[in-house]
Write a protein that holds these residues in place. Structure first.
Motif, PDB file in Angstrom:
ATOM      1  N   TRP A 135       0.861  -1.190   0.000  1.00 29.49           N
ATOM      2  CA  TRP A 135       0.000   0.000   0.000  1.00 29.49           C
ATOM      3  C   TRP A 135       0.891   1.232   0.000  1.00 29.49           C
ATOM      4  CZ3 TRP A 135      -5.235   0.099  -0.492  1.00 29.49           C
ATOM      5  CH2 TRP A 135      -5.897  -1.126  -0.387  1.00 29.49           C
TER       6      TRP A 135
ATOM      7  N   LEU B 128      -4.729   5.719   0.741  1.00 25.94           N
ATOM      8  CA  LEU B 128      -3.774   4.651   0.488  1.00 25.94           C
ATOM      9  C   LEU B 128      -4.198   3.926  -0.785  1.00 25.94           C
ATOM     10  CD1 LEU B 128      -3.294   3.118   4.069  1.00 25.94           C
ATOM     11  CD2 LEU B 128      -1.957   4.911   2.928  1.00 25.94           C
TER      12      LEU B 128
ATOM     13  N   VAL C 186       1.169   5.691   0.015  1.00 27.01           N
ATOM     14  CA  VAL C 186       0.515   6.950   0.371  1.00 27.01           C
ATOM     15  C   VAL C 186       0.238   7.689  -0.934  1.00 27.01           C
ATOM     16  CG1 VAL C 186       0.729   9.129   1.606  1.00 27.01           C
ATOM     17  CG2 VAL C 186       1.705   7.034   2.595  1.00 27.01           C
TER      18      VAL C 186
END
Length: 161
Positions: free
Chosen positions: A56, A73, A58
């Motif tokens: 994942w 995310l 940002v």
């Protein structure tokens, strides 16, 4: 930091992102951003594009609005999840929370939908970063509301998305 129903990263093992932070980054003082400006200092050493657990990344960070900041995310398949960073007012309702922050996965459920394990681990890693930065974040915490306060104020307007 405490985790709801999903497993979290060990609080004794610093996140890989924290291990790579320079001392200068950790020492930089946090200043409250103007409303609408994303508080990237709160996520330091993370930045746009940083990778968390299970791939994942940002993808975005909003400034404080309607009582929360939103971290988006994105996984490797391009699926996005919005994580609302709210104030922990003593009765946290999020998947993961720290002494000062409550992290809610905004997936349209009422706390009853399962959270994918990889996403839960990424949110837990995000919480580790927030916990490490909370001491300098007092001005921002004052702009946040607890999730319950947000529901009371904004649920009817549809601004909790």
């Amino acid at each position: 930091m405490t985790v709801g129903t999903a497993a979290a990263l060990s609080t004794t093992d610093p996140s890989p992102a924290l291990q790579s932070a320079s001392e200068a980054d950790q020492a930089t003082a946090f200043e409250a951003p103007p409303v609408g400006e994303a508080p990237w200092q709160l996520l330091r050493p993370l930045a746009l594009g940083s990778t968390l657990a299970s791939g994942w990344t940002v993808a975005a960070l909003s400034g404080a609005a309607q009582g929360s900041c939103v971290v988006t995310l994105r996984n490797e398949r391009g699926r996005n999840h919005r994580i609302h960073i709210c104030r922990n007012g003593g009765e946290p309702q999020g998947l993961v929370y720290t002494d000062h922050f409550d992290l809610l996965v905004m997936n349209g459920g009422q706390g009853d939908l399962p959270t994918e394990e990889g996403l839960a681990q990424a949110v837990a890693e995000l919480a580790h970063v927030l916990a490490a930065n909370h001491a300098a974040a007092t001005p921002l915490v004052n702009d946040l509301l607890s999730h319950a306060e947000r529901v009371d104020r904004f649920a009817a307007t549809g601004k909790l998305l």
